[in-house]
Design an enzyme around this catalytic site. Structure first.
Site, mmCIF file in Angstrom:
data_model
loop_
_atom_site.group_PDB
_atom_site.id
_atom_site.type_symbol
_atom_site.label_atom_id
_atom_site.label_comp_id
_atom_site.label_asym_id
_atom_site.label_seq_id
_atom_site.Cartn_x
_atom_site.Cartn_y
_atom_site.Cartn_z
ATOM 1 N N ARG A 180 28.520 47.265 72.468
ATOM 2 C CA ARG A 180 27.113 46.869 72.426
ATOM 3 C C ARG A 180 26.588 46.965 70.996
ATOM 4 N NH1 ARG A 180 22.839 50.086 76.183
ATOM 5 N NH2 ARG A 180 22.782 51.593 74.490
ATOM 6 N N ARG B 208 13.968 62.450 80.592
ATOM 7 C CA ARG B 208 15.246 62.920 80.042
ATOM 8 C C ARG B 208 15.271 64.434 79.910
ATOM 9 N NH1 ARG B 208 16.423 57.800 77.124
ATOM 10 N NH2 ARG B 208 18.519 57.827 76.264
ATOM 11 N N ARG C 79 24.573 62.077 71.537
ATOM 12 C CA ARG C 79 23.655 61.676 72.613
ATOM 13 C C ARG C 79 24.175 62.189 73.963
ATOM 14 N NH1 ARG C 79 23.778 55.631 71.190
ATOM 15 N NH2 ARG C 79 22.528 55.193 73.028
ATOM 16 N N LYS D 83 21.796 51.166 82.636
ATOM 17 C CA LYS D 83 20.440 51.281 83.185
ATOM 18 C C LYS D 83 19.600 50.049 82.832
ATOM 19 C CE LYS D 83 19.488 55.232 81.039
ATOM 20 N NZ LYS D 83 20.707 55.522 80.285
ATOM 21 N N ARG E 63 22.177 48.001 67.178
ATOM 22 C CA ARG E 63 21.552 49.322 67.325
ATOM 23 C C ARG E 63 22.366 50.351 66.562
ATOM 24 N NH1 ARG E 63 19.821 50.990 73.374
ATOM 25 N NH2 ARG E 63 20.004 53.044 72.393
HETATM 26 P P1 AMP Z 1 17.895 54.598 75.088
HETATM 27 O O1 AMP Z 1 17.619 53.202 74.703
HETATM 28 O O2 AMP Z 1 17.276 54.975 76.425
HETATM 29 O O3 AMP Z 1 19.346 54.984 75.018
HETATM 30 O O4 AMP Z 1 17.117 55.528 74.029
HETATM 31 C C1 AMP Z 1 17.442 55.501 72.654
HETATM 32 C C2 AMP Z 1 16.889 56.734 71.973
HETATM 33 O O5 AMP Z 1 15.462 56.782 72.129
HETATM 34 C C3 AMP Z 1 17.374 58.051 72.558
HETATM 35 O O6 AMP Z 1 18.619 58.434 72.036
HETATM 36 C C4 AMP Z 1 16.258 58.983 72.137
HETATM 37 O O7 AMP Z 1 16.354 59.335 70.789
HETATM 38 C C5 AMP Z 1 15.038 58.121 72.286
HETATM 39 N N1 AMP Z 1 14.488 58.266 73.643
HETATM 40 C C6 AMP Z 1 14.436 57.312 74.618
HETATM 41 N N2 AMP Z 1 13.871 57.785 75.746
HETATM 42 C C7 AMP Z 1 13.579 59.075 75.491
HETATM 43 C C8 AMP Z 1 13.020 60.131 76.250
HETATM 44 N N3 AMP Z 1 12.648 59.937 77.524
HETATM 45 N N4 AMP Z 1 12.846 61.321 75.669
HETATM 46 C C9 AMP Z 1 13.207 61.526 74.408
HETATM 47 N N5 AMP Z 1 13.772 60.602 73.629
HETATM 48 C C10 AMP Z 1 13.966 59.382 74.163
#
Ligand code: AMP
Length: 371
Positions: free
Chosen positions: A306, A267, A324, A192, A312
């Site tokens: 990654r 989400r 996740r 994404k 990360r």
């Molecule tokens: P990402 O970079 O989108 O994979 O997000 C990393 C982490 O941030 C996720 O595993 C969640 O813990 C938190 N996070 C990101 N976006 C959301 C969301 N829309 N709702 C809840 N937690 C989020």
């Protein structure tokens, strides 16, 4: 719908309506000038088609000539009117009828009056095919017009957008639907963020990644960051109230954006509903949710790779990654139905080269724009 350069145009005035309007002008001019031989002066470049069809509709003896002026650049008039081809010779004592494709503010008319004011013509008249009477400054009363139109940017039948569109037989108007708001949907590692960075350039959109905003807050040691970290480190979702509020703030920081790519948001169904309500309050809407599909094993490999580079923490541990995915399956996957019910769900194959996947996404977006 047609596309010229970066813009979309929709049908506005048909060929038949144009021909009827030209016949109307030609008949009126014929009544006034049948006893003499007027000189019709077309204003290039835009009026070439009008001049041609007008002459075919004009039943009495006449001459034709051209002047060339330029005033438009892109979508708005520059206001500067240059003479590129001057008034015809030997027009003294003759009746001159200017043939213009379109009159809007009246700057071109003013320039034409200036041009002909030094010539000793018998009569000077202006006939225009399209007439934006609402924006016209009114300094000179237009003598003949075909069709009055509102102040819209139009192309076709001689009129151009940065030189394209002159050859169209009908007239099209700019499709004002500028904003595109997209949700990029998919499991962690689906690509994404990578795709958003290409799409935001290509379509001039603002990319909002809730994950990135959280990471930025964590890095800067904010209260929000500390709170988010406690969830992110377990591979859990941050609570909806926090995330929704944060997302709204991000949108409000960009009032002039021509659209958004939401990456990692919504989400949960509660987030999706909150997003819809929030966008409605701003007279915006989601145009499409596009899912990047890839299977878990491919994704796990991608995320572990990654994790080595990005550092990360949530990408370095397979258990955390699987957690996740579980969160995704339980809370995020149901959003497919939510957007499907709204007719907005699209899915593309997320496996392949980055460029191929960008083209797949671009295809969906371009189909949306063409609606
Ligand atoms: P990402 O970079 O989108 O994979 O997000 C990393 C982490 O941030 C996720 O595993 C969640 O813990 C938190 N996070 C990101 N976006 C959301 C969301 N829309 N709702 C809840 N937690 C989020």
């Amino acid at each position: 719908m047609i596309k010229l350069h970066d813009k979309y145009f929709k049908p506005f005035i048909s060929e038949g309506e144009i021909m009827a309007a030209i016949k109307k002008i030609a008949d009126q001019v014929a009544v006034d000038y049948k006893k003499e031989t007027p000189i019709f002066v077309g204003v290039l470049n835009g009026a070439f088609m009008f001049v041609s069809d007008f002459l075919k509709a004009y039943p009495y003896p006449c001459e034709v000539s051209f002047v060339r002026l330029s005033s438009y650049q892109g979508l708005t008039s520059t206001g500067i009117v240059e003479t590129l081809l001057d008034v015809p010779e030997n027009i003294e004592g003759r009746s001159v009828i200017i043939l213009e494709d379109i009159i809007d503010t009246g700057r071109t008319v003013k320039k034409l009056i200036d041009l002909f004011s030094n010539t000793k013509v018998k009569e000077f008249k202006v006939a225009t095919l399209f007439y934006k009477s609402e924006v016209y400054n009114g300094e000179y009363d237009i003598d003949y017009f075909g069709i009055k139109i509102e102040d819209k940017f139009i192309v076709g039948y001689g009129l151009d957008y940065n030189e394209l569109g002159r050859n169209l037989r009908a007239v099209y108007q700019l499709n004002q639907k500028h904003m595109i708001n997209l949700v990029l949907f998919g499991k962690p590692g689906a690509g994404k963020g990578t795709q958003a960075s290409f799409l935001k350039e290509k379509y001039n959109l603002k990319h909002i990644s809730t994950g990135d905003v959280f990471r930025y807050n964590i890095k800067n040691g904010t209260e929000l960051g500390t709170l988010a970290k406690s969830y992110i480190d377990k591979g859990e979702l941050v609570p909806d109230e926090v995330t929704i509020k944060m997302l709204q703030d991000e949108v409000e920081k960009n009032p002039d954006a021509s659209g958004f790519i939401f990456d990692g948001f919504p989400r949960t169904t509660a987030q999706a509903k909150a997003l819809d309500d929030f966008l409605i309050s701003k007279e915006m809407r989601i145009d499409a949710t596009i899912a990047l599909e890839a299977n878990d094993e491919v994704l796990i490999q991608r995320l572990l790779e990654r994790g080595k580079v990005s550092g990360r923490s949530d990408d370095q541990d397979e258990n955390m990654i699987r957690n996740r995915f579980d969160e995704y399956n339980e809370k995020t996957a149901p959003l497919k139905d939510y957007y499907d019910d709204q007719g907005k769900f699209h899915s593309v194959n997320g496996i392949g080269s980055i460029e191929d996947i960008t083209s797949r996404l671009a295809k969906v977006i371009e189909e949306l724009q063409a609606v």
